[in-house]
Design an enzyme around this catalytic site. Structure first.
Site: not given
Length: 509
Positions: A218, A211, A139, A214-215
């Protein structure tokens, strides 16, 4: 291209020289690693090497290859081969091409945005062949890849031990005491010292799952910021540059983050075509997406974890894509008859800030609660304090706020929900009145703020000892004999009622 000798074998190789791949290669080379590079289109490799020779101090650490066989042969054993190509079938195709060329004990690393279930499958298939596989989240975009990304590797601990020196060297660094990101790296002069934003996440697909979450976070983080902007624009009548100054000020406090920082810059950017206008006002309001936010929402549904704010951020992008429909609807569908807002500007801006912070806490709480359930489903053991540490630098959601999450999970490794941590509980209690005021104002004046409202609904639902699901379960038992539990019996004991046909009100034709 240079002829290979035993003395100049590469430490690591990378396949896929799009922007992310090129920047990660240069990052590794800057840190003294000799890197073999290969791209399916040979001219792409040649162009990259020519540009690096002209502009990059670390060019001597690069080794080019015309064929995949030559590429594999140019890497020291056990080989470490990073794949940065389009996720899905493209990644499978590259792996299938590598398998006949690599040896047992070699390591293949997928650094793309892979679906975690694909990573689980690939790891299982390659392990059966004696090949190690790492699925690593990367990232930070192209700048992060070049000067220090946040790296989230999953796979065997043996593979991680071999990859760790490279990943720790090239990852973003934060100050060990404050958690603040260390900046200032430039080509040939990487940052030295600090705490690396990478660590072993867990087996098989754990890295790519983290991940993905995380996105998803986001997505909601960006949507909340956009809603704060929209409220200032539509309710307070503020211009983009003035709103940018507000975000600039917010970036000095508890909301300090990369996304707040770039928002301030974006809003104050003048239009190159017309310097009297702000560029953001000329950008079409249709947002794209690559799928990871949707994967997060789908996973939450599969696992039965309420991540409604994250899902709402995905739906907001979907709604934005209906541009032509929205333009037509705006001429036919009328909003509330509320008069022009006359409230205090400074007070309202502060209320928006509080609403943004409270909603952000809920969004992260949903992401971490989702990971808590996923580790049970997939037999992982995730370190949530460590994960929050990895996100303090390099990645898109890096923020001062993440140090508080690290502190929360360090203090209580079994923390059920982030909102229950003393710091975050206090923050929500402090800001919830303003949060409610903003959601109410948006409803009253017809300003679309779905993420603010969804986050508030999550907070109110989570803190409710009793929800109307008792009636819902009665409905399910009525029409489908789905049974229900009773409040005066222990959990796990189920009942069914033969709801009487007689006694229902008669309906007249």
């Amino acid at each position: 291209m240079a002829k290979k000798t035993k003395d100049n074998l590469a430490d690591v190789g990378l396949i896929g020289l799009a922007v992310m791949g090129q920047n990660l290669v240069l990052n590794m080379a800057d840190h003294g690693f000799k890197v073999a590079v290969y791209n399916r289109t040979t001219s792409k490799t040649q162009e990259f090497l020519a540009d690096a020779e002209a502009n990059e101090p670390a060019f001597p650490n690069l080794v080019g290859a015309k064929t995949l066989k030559e590429f594999v042969a140019s890497i020291a054993k056990p080989r470490k081969i990073i794949i940065l190509v389009k996720a899905g079938a493209g990644t499978d195709a590259v792996i299938d091409s590598l398998v006949p060329l690599v040896d047992k004990g070699d390591i293949i690393i997928d650094g793309g945005n892979a679906l975690w279930t694909d990573t689980i499958r690939r790891e299982k298939e390659l392990t059966a062949k004696g090949i190690e596989f790492v699925g690593s989240g990367v990232s930070g975009g192209e700048t992060g890849a070049r000067f220090g990304p946040s790296l989230m590797p999953g796979g065997s601990k043996t593979a991680w031990k071999s990859l760790m020196p490279i990943w720790k060297a090239i990852s973003a660094k934060v100050d060990k005491k404050t958690g603040a990101e260390l900046r200032g790296a430039e080509p040939g002069k990487p940052i030295k010292g600090g705490e690396a934003c990478t660590a072993y996440i867990g087996p098989d697909g754990a890295g790519h799952y983290v991940k993905m979450v995380h996105n998803g976070i986001e997505y909601i983080d960006m949507q909340l910021i956009c809603e704060a902007y929209a409220i200032m624009k539509n309710l307070l009548g503020m211009k983009a540059g003035e709103i940018g100054k507000v975000f600039e000020e917010w970036n000095k406090g508890e909301l300090s983050s990369y996304l707040i920082e770039i928002t301030a810059d974006i809003l104050q950017q003048k239009d190159p075509r017309n310097p009297r206008k702000f560029l953001v006002d000329q950008i079409l309001d249709t947002a794209g997406q690559k799928g990871t936010g949707k994967w997060t929402a789908v996973s939450s549904l599969d696992l039965g974890i309420p991540a409604n704010a994250i899902a709402e951020a995905v739906y907001a992008r979907c709604l934005s894509a209906l541009k032509e429909e929205r333009v037509s609807a705006s001429k036919l569908l009328k909003g509330p008859k509320a008069k022009k807002f006359t409230g205090g500007k400074a007070k309202t801006i502060e209320a928006i800030r509080q609403a943004l912070y409270c909603s952000k806490i809920c969004a992260y709480a949903q992401g971490f609660q989702l990971m808590t359930e996923a580790q049970v489903e997939y037999n992982w053991k995730l370190n949530f304090g460590q994960i929050a540490k990895l996100w303090r630098g390099g990645c898109i959601i890096r923020a001062r706020f993440l140090q508080k999450i690290t502190d929360a999970y360090t203090a209580d490794k079994k923390l059920q929900n982030l909102m229950l941590d003393p710091y975050f509980k206090k923050a929500i209690h402090k800001g919830q009145e303003e949060w409610r005021d903003i959601v109410s104002l948006c409803a009253k004046f017809g300003v679309s703020a779905p993420a603010f409202g969804s986050a508030l609904a999550y907070f109110d639902g989570y803190r409710s000892a009793v929800l109307p699901a008792n009636l819902l379960q009665g409905q399910r038992d009525y029409f489908g004999a789905h049974t229900y539990e009773r409040t005066d019996e222990k959990r796990g004991v189920f009942f069914h009622t033969d709801w009487p046909e007689e006694g229902r009100p008669e309906t007249k034709a």
